[in-house]
Design a protein around this motif. Structure first.
Motif, PDB file in Angstrom:
ATOM      1  N   LYS A  96      80.139  95.436  53.515  1.00  0.00           N
ATOM      2  CA  LYS A  96      79.304  95.099  52.347  1.00  0.00           C
ATOM      3  C   LYS A  96      78.517  96.316  51.883  1.00  0.00           C
ATOM      4  O   LYS A  96      78.352  96.546  50.685  1.00  0.00           O
ATOM      5  CB  LYS A  96      78.359  93.952  52.695  1.00  0.00           C
ATOM      6  N   PHE A  97      78.033  97.114  52.824  1.00  0.00           N
ATOM      7  CA  PHE A  97      77.244  98.307  52.513  1.00  0.00           C
ATOM      8  C   PHE A  97      78.056  99.313  51.704  1.00  0.00           C
ATOM      9  O   PHE A  97      77.612  99.782  50.654  1.00  0.00           O
ATOM     10  CB  PHE A  97      76.743  98.951  53.820  1.00  0.00           C
ATOM     11  N   VAL A  98      79.252  99.661  52.178  1.00  0.00           N
ATOM     12  CA  VAL A  98      80.033 100.697  51.491  1.00  0.00           C
ATOM     13  C   VAL A  98      80.519 100.203  50.127  1.00  0.00           C
ATOM     14  O   VAL A  98      80.539 100.965  49.154  1.00  0.00           O
ATOM     15  CB  VAL A  98      81.177 101.241  52.391  1.00  0.00           C
ATOM     16  N   VAL A  99      80.870  98.936  49.999  1.00  0.00           N
ATOM     17  CA  VAL A  99      81.285  98.392  48.699  1.00  0.00           C
ATOM     18  C   VAL A  99      80.097  98.400  47.729  1.00  0.00           C
ATOM     19  O   VAL A  99      80.252  98.765  46.555  1.00  0.00           O
ATOM     20  CB  VAL A  99      81.888  96.980  48.852  1.00  0.00           C
ATOM     21  N   ALA A 100      78.926  98.048  48.207  1.00  0.00           N
ATOM     22  CA  ALA A 100      77.735  98.065  47.349  1.00  0.00           C
ATOM     23  C   ALA A 100      77.422  99.477  46.863  1.00  0.00           C
ATOM     24  O   ALA A 100      77.040  99.676  45.704  1.00  0.00           O
ATOM     25  CB  ALA A 100      76.536  97.487  48.097  1.00  0.00           C
ATOM     26  N   ARG A 101      77.603 100.473  47.716  1.00  0.00           N
ATOM     27  CA  ARG A 101      77.366 101.873  47.313  1.00  0.00           C
ATOM     28  C   ARG A 101      78.342 102.295  46.226  1.00  0.00           C
ATOM     29  O   ARG A 101      77.955 102.978  45.287  1.00  0.00           O
ATOM     30  CB  ARG A 101      77.471 102.797  48.516  1.00  0.00           C
ATOM     31  N   LEU A 102      79.603 101.902  46.368  1.00  0.00           N
ATOM     32  CA  LEU A 102      80.600 102.238  45.337  1.00  0.00           C
ATOM     33  C   LEU A 102      80.257 101.556  44.012  1.00  0.00           C
ATOM     34  O   LEU A 102      80.300 102.175  42.949  1.00  0.00           O
ATOM     35  CB  LEU A 102      81.997 101.830  45.795  1.00  0.00           C
ATOM     36  N   ARG A 103      79.928 100.288  44.100  1.00  0.00           N
ATOM     37  CA  ARG A 103      79.572  99.523  42.899  1.00  0.00           C
ATOM     38  C   ARG A 103      78.363 100.170  42.203  1.00  0.00           C
ATOM     39  O   ARG A 103      78.340 100.325  40.984  1.00  0.00           O
ATOM     40  CB  ARG A 103      79.285  98.074  43.275  1.00  0.00           C
TER      41      ARG A 103
END
Length: 158
Positions: free
Chosen positions: A70-77
């Protein structure tokens, strides 16, 4: 419209600043811990958004169904990257690297391949090759997947 697709490993870097690197069997203190996005998809995608903000960037890869995923996807978003190509494997652990860093000194890396190394062929390689197949003036393409979650696609044009 031009678009850049970035595919491959999605990793969370867990950077531990340590007071000294211990000998085998010894103990050392962790002074601080920072979590950061890492891996080819995160690093390249975020850099492209900085250097070419007008060109859309899409990410393809796999994360686990955990907090790191969830953390890495949120950073990309947050960086403005389209994350629709990122698959979530509920039972997998997101790939991570523990970085042990002595202040002002060397770094040592310990990596867990996790979700990035799983199903790369089905969830990353095949969707990209399906979209690229039939591009004007393409003679052929050659793709290969590595056990480490890497993927390489070479396209040849007239």
């Amino acid at each position: 419209m031009n678009k850049i697709v970035v595919a491959g490993s999605l990793i969370v870097d867990k950077i531990h600043e340590i007071s000294a690197y211990p000998e085998a069997g010894e103990l050392t203190q962790i002074r601080s811990l920072v979590r950061a996005g890492g891996g080819l998809v995160h690093n390249t995608g975020c850099d492209l958004r900085i250097f070419a903000p007008d060109i859309p960037v899409s990410a393809f890869g796999m994360v686990g169904g955990d907090d790191d995923g969830k953390f890495v996807v949120a950073r990309l978003r947050k960086a403005g990257i389209d994350v629709d190509g990122i698959k979530v494997s509920p039972s997998a652990i997101t790939s991570f690297t523990d970085v042990m860093s002595v202040a002002g000194g060397e770094r040592t890396f310990f990596t867990y391949p996790g979700a990035s190394a799983q199903e790369v062929l089905n969830t990353v390689a095949m969707p990209i090759e399906d979209k690229v197949n039939g591009v004007d003036d393409m003679l052929y393409m050659v793709g290969s997947c590595g056990d480490d979650g890497s993927y390489n696609l070479t396209l040849s044009f007239e």
